[in-house]
Design a protein around this motif. Sequence first.
Motif: not given
Length: 184
Positions: A38-43
């Motif tokens: 999730d963190l990577l997708q948002i970033a």
Amino acid sequence: MYKNPGDVLDFEEYVRTRQDALLRSARRLVGDPLDAQDLLQIALARTYLRWGRIADKRLADAYLRRVMINTRTEWRRARKLEELPVGQLPDASVEDSTGQHADRDLLIGIMKTLTPQQRSVVVLRHWEQMSTDETASALGMAPGTVKSTLYRSLARLREELQRRDPASAAPAGHGCPAAGRQPQ
């Protein structure tokens, strides 16, 4: 959003080639693998919006990692805000386990009066719930010896309990699983 289709293709190529390394970075920032995704997708979504403004694409990893760090910080701050202070604490009852602790301490003290062999037999038969044969095998003794040792041990435990705490001692045949029955 983008006037230059080349920027979109450039970003897609960047993600394709760097996603594994970026996901490893995200996993180092947050412990849970799903949170890392999730963190990577948002970033990536946030970086995509600014991709045209990143002049030196060799610094894209550093930029994206900074976005991940900032996003993780936002998540932590948001979690802190989820806790709302209240004027009065809700009624919460806590089970009083004082009696259980006292009983356990009494039992441990009484168990210390047994010989090591007696203690071993009682523990294996009643706490570990081993059969007579399993206990005999584990202790290297005959099944008949296990039975007689258990019988004497339980009798000794009842006597010691009666001596230490007459009010809580159960009559013979009550309170102890093997009390009142012949050893098997």
